[in-house]
Design a protein around this motif. Structure first.
Motif, PDB file in Angstrom:
ATOM      1  N   GLY A 312       0.833  -1.215   0.000  1.00  0.00           N
ATOM      2  CA  GLY A 312       0.000   0.000   0.000  1.00  0.00           C
ATOM      3  C   GLY A 312       0.858   1.252   0.000  1.00  0.00           C
ATOM      4  O   GLY A 312       0.580   2.215  -0.717  1.00  0.00           O
ATOM      5  N   VAL A 313       1.930   1.227   0.786  1.00  0.00           N
ATOM      6  CA  VAL A 313       2.805   2.407   0.890  1.00  0.00           C
ATOM      7  C   VAL A 313       3.530   2.634  -0.430  1.00  0.00           C
ATOM      8  O   VAL A 313       3.641   3.758  -0.920  1.00  0.00           O
ATOM      9  N   ILE A 314       4.006   1.548  -1.032  1.00  0.00           N
ATOM     10  CA  ILE A 314       4.701   1.640  -2.331  1.00  0.00           C
ATOM     11  C   ILE A 314       3.747   2.180  -3.399  1.00  0.00           C
ATOM     12  O   ILE A 314       4.161   2.841  -4.348  1.00  0.00           O
ATOM     13  N   ALA A 315       2.458   1.900  -3.224  1.00  0.00           N
ATOM     14  CA  ALA A 315       1.472   2.402  -4.197  1.00  0.00           C
ATOM     15  C   ALA A 315       1.104   3.858  -3.922  1.00  0.00           C
ATOM     16  O   ALA A 315       0.267   4.428  -4.618  1.00  0.00           O
ATOM     17  N   GLY A 316       1.709   4.457  -2.861  1.00  0.00           N
ATOM     18  CA  GLY A 316       1.488   5.888  -2.620  1.00  0.00           C
ATOM     19  C   GLY A 316       0.509   6.207  -1.496  1.00  0.00           C
ATOM     20  O   GLY A 316       0.046   7.351  -1.395  1.00  0.00           O
ATOM     21  N   ALA A 317       0.205   5.233  -0.629  1.00  0.00           N
ATOM     22  CA  ALA A 317      -0.739   5.512   0.470  1.00  0.00           C
ATOM     23  C   ALA A 317      -0.213   6.634   1.361  1.00  0.00           C
ATOM     24  O   ALA A 317       0.994   6.769   1.562  1.00  0.00           O
ATOM     25  N   ASN A 318      -1.142   7.424   1.898  1.00  0.00           N
ATOM     26  CA  ASN A 318      -0.792   8.560   2.763  1.00  0.00           C
ATOM     27  C   ASN A 318      -0.948   8.242   4.232  1.00  0.00           C
ATOM     28  O   ASN A 318      -0.649   9.079   5.095  1.00  0.00           O
ATOM     29  N   MET A 319      -1.481   7.051   4.514  1.00  0.00           N
ATOM     30  CA  MET A 319      -1.729   6.722   5.913  1.00  0.00           C
ATOM     31  C   MET A 319      -1.823   5.193   6.028  1.00  0.00           C
ATOM     32  O   MET A 319      -2.285   4.536   5.088  1.00  0.00           O
ATOM     33  N   VAL A 320      -1.360   4.685   7.157  1.00  0.00           N
ATOM     34  CA  VAL A 320      -1.505   3.253   7.453  1.00  0.00           C
ATOM     35  C   VAL A 320      -2.213   3.162   8.797  1.00  0.00           C
ATOM     36  O   VAL A 320      -1.839   3.853   9.751  1.00  0.00           O
ATOM     37  N   LEU A 321      -3.252   2.330   8.847  1.00  0.00           N
ATOM     38  CA  LEU A 321      -4.012   2.122  10.083  1.00  0.00           C
ATOM     39  C   LEU A 321      -3.789   0.675  10.484  1.00  0.00           C
ATOM     40  O   LEU A 321      -4.138  -0.237   9.729  1.00  0.00           O
ATOM     41  N   VAL A 322      -3.200   0.447  11.664  1.00  0.00           N
ATOM     42  CA  VAL A 322      -2.802  -0.929  11.965  1.00  0.00           C
ATOM     43  C   VAL A 322      -3.051  -1.270  13.434  1.00  0.00           C
ATOM     44  O   VAL A 322      -2.898  -0.425  14.312  1.00  0.00           O
ATOM     45  N   GLU A 323      -3.424  -2.531  13.664  1.00  0.00           N
ATOM     46  CA  GLU A 323      -3.761  -2.960  15.024  1.00  0.00           C
ATOM     47  C   GLU A 323      -2.584  -3.631  15.725  1.00  0.00           C
ATOM     48  O   GLU A 323      -1.955  -4.547  15.177  1.00  0.00           O
ATOM     49  N   PHE A 324      -2.316  -3.159  16.930  1.00  0.00           N
ATOM     50  CA  PHE A 324      -1.290  -3.734  17.810  1.00  0.00           C
ATOM     51  C   PHE A 324      -1.965  -4.022  19.148  1.00  0.00           C
ATOM     52  O   PHE A 324      -2.988  -3.415  19.488  1.00  0.00           O
ATOM     53  N   HIS A 325      -1.358  -4.925  19.925  1.00  0.00           N
ATOM     54  CA  HIS A 325      -1.872  -5.177  21.282  1.00  0.00           C
ATOM     55  C   HIS A 325      -0.717  -5.636  22.167  1.00  0.00           C
ATOM     56  O   HIS A 325       0.129  -6.425  21.693  1.00  0.00           O
TER      57      HIS A 325
END
Ligand code: PEP
Ligand code: MN
Length: 377
Positions: A312-325
């Motif tokens: 997604g980032v390589i495709a130019g995404a401006n934001m990543v939303l990710v789950e951690f715990h």
């Protein structure tokens, strides 16, 4: 038709009055003003609604105070690009969001305990991250599953966020009254942080909710693509939000539901990042947690969540939303896909490298394009 005013013109300027006087001669035309505040300038757009065919573009374009006039054939009247100025995005809580910015929103799928929340915020601060995700209202498939602590957790959640310098929390809302509850808790705690209202995939076409988030100006919106909706349907849903007056929208890709995505939870759709950027002015987010659904890893030792996040980032995404715990085995929602908090520095470094690669790749293409266009000796 959309008319973009020159930077120095406001709705108080005599030039704006002149423009309105000129337009008044055309019957049945309604005027709607949209203002966008960017980092370097403010853009005021005058949207004309009705039969604008009879309005001569060249005349409008030559009126004082007008920078540009565009005939809009596209259905994405508010969120569409229409080949106009570079999209200016928006500012919120000291952060800028546009089609060139980059932010990583990290956190719990669902807020469970005070301790886990504090552990996450502390880790974010240690790693220089000021953007979090935290679900207080959870849409669950089974009514017997944990639905989130709701408004009860908001005051301590916001206070903790302030303590660890978190600027923005992405938080899903399921009903219009959740927006009021969030506002009240922020008021009560003295606005220690900001909130980006998330529209979850299950509410992607809940038009009353879309109108509710669109008709307030306080919070920006993180709109998640409907898991069974086409891009066109989801963009129309964003148009619902924008047409109510709120243009501060980030579009999130989170995978689509089909068994063709098996064994992943959903089929990754991050190939649509450039599509959204081309069709709209919206910054684009990718959520790698929900399409993958587990912490499985490839033989190269890299988890599938990392792989697709980088795609997604390589495709130019401006934001990543990710789950951690901190303890995924004990998470009350989406535990199997939560990344371990210990791996946060690794994940961030991995994404940073993917972002650098994207920027380098963009430069490579620009350089070659320039060379191809240069006059041949
Ligand atoms: C979430 O972000 O936790 C969530 C429920 O996402 P989605 O709406 O994409 O399923
Ligand atoms: Mn989740």
């Amino acid at each position: 038709m959309i008319i973009i005013l020159k930077p120095e013109i406001t709705t108080e300027s005599p030039e704006f009055e002149k423009l309105k006087d000129y337009l008044a001669q055309f019957e049945g035309i309604q005027i709607h003003v949209a203002e966008y505040q960017g980092m370097t300038r403010k853009v005021i757009e005058v949207h004309l609604i009705g039969d604008t065919q009879k309005i001569p573009l060249e005349v409008v374009q030559s009126l004082p105070g007008v920078e540009k006039a565009i005939r809009v054939s596209s259905k994405y009247r508010q969120i569409g690009r229409h080949g106009e100025l570079e999209p200016i995005g928006f500012d919120y809580r000291g952060l800028h969001f546009d089609q060139n910015s980059f932010h990583v929103f990290v956190g719990l799928c669902a807020v469970d305990t005070y301790e886990n929340t504090e552990t996450i915020f502390k880790a974010l601060k240690e790693n220089g991250v000021r953007t979090a995700r935290m679900g207080a209202y959870k849409p669950r498939t089974s009514p017997y599953d944990f639905q989130g602590h709701g408004k009860e957790c908001l005051p301590w959640l916001f206070e903790l966020a302030g303590k660890y310098d978190i600027a923005v929390i992405a938080m899903e809302v399921l009903a219009p009254h959740h927006i009021d509850e969030i506002w009240e808790a922020l008021e009560q705690t003295g606005h220690p942080t900001g909130v980006m209202l998330q529209i979850g995939t299950r509410n992607a076409q809940n038009f009353e909710l879309l109108k509710a988030v669109g008709s307030q100006q306080e919070f920006p919106i993180l709109y998640k693509r409907g898991m069974g909706l086409t891009i066109e349907e989801s963009l129309n849903a964003c148009e619902y939000i924008a047409s109510e007056g709120n243009h501060n929208i980030v579009f999130c890709l989170r995978g689509v539901r089909t068994h063709l995505g098996d064994p992943h939870r959903n089929l990754v759709d991050f190939g649509h990042v450039p599509v959204i950027k081309r069709l709209t002015k919206l910054p684009v987010c990718v959520d790698p947690s929900h399409p993958i659904g587990s912490r499985v890893q490839a033989p190269d030792g890299i988890k599938d969540i990392y792989h697709v996040a980088a795609q997604g980032v390589i495709a130019g995404a401006n934001m990543v939303l990710v789950e951690f715990h901190p303890v995924p085995e004990k998470a009350l929602c989406d535990g199997p896909q939560a990344l371990y908090l210990e791996e946060l520095p690794c994940f961030l470094e991995y994404l940073e490298r993917a972002r650098e690669a994207y920027l380098d790749m963009r430069n490579i293409v620009a350089r070659h394009t320039m060379q191809q266009m240069a006059p041949k000796p």
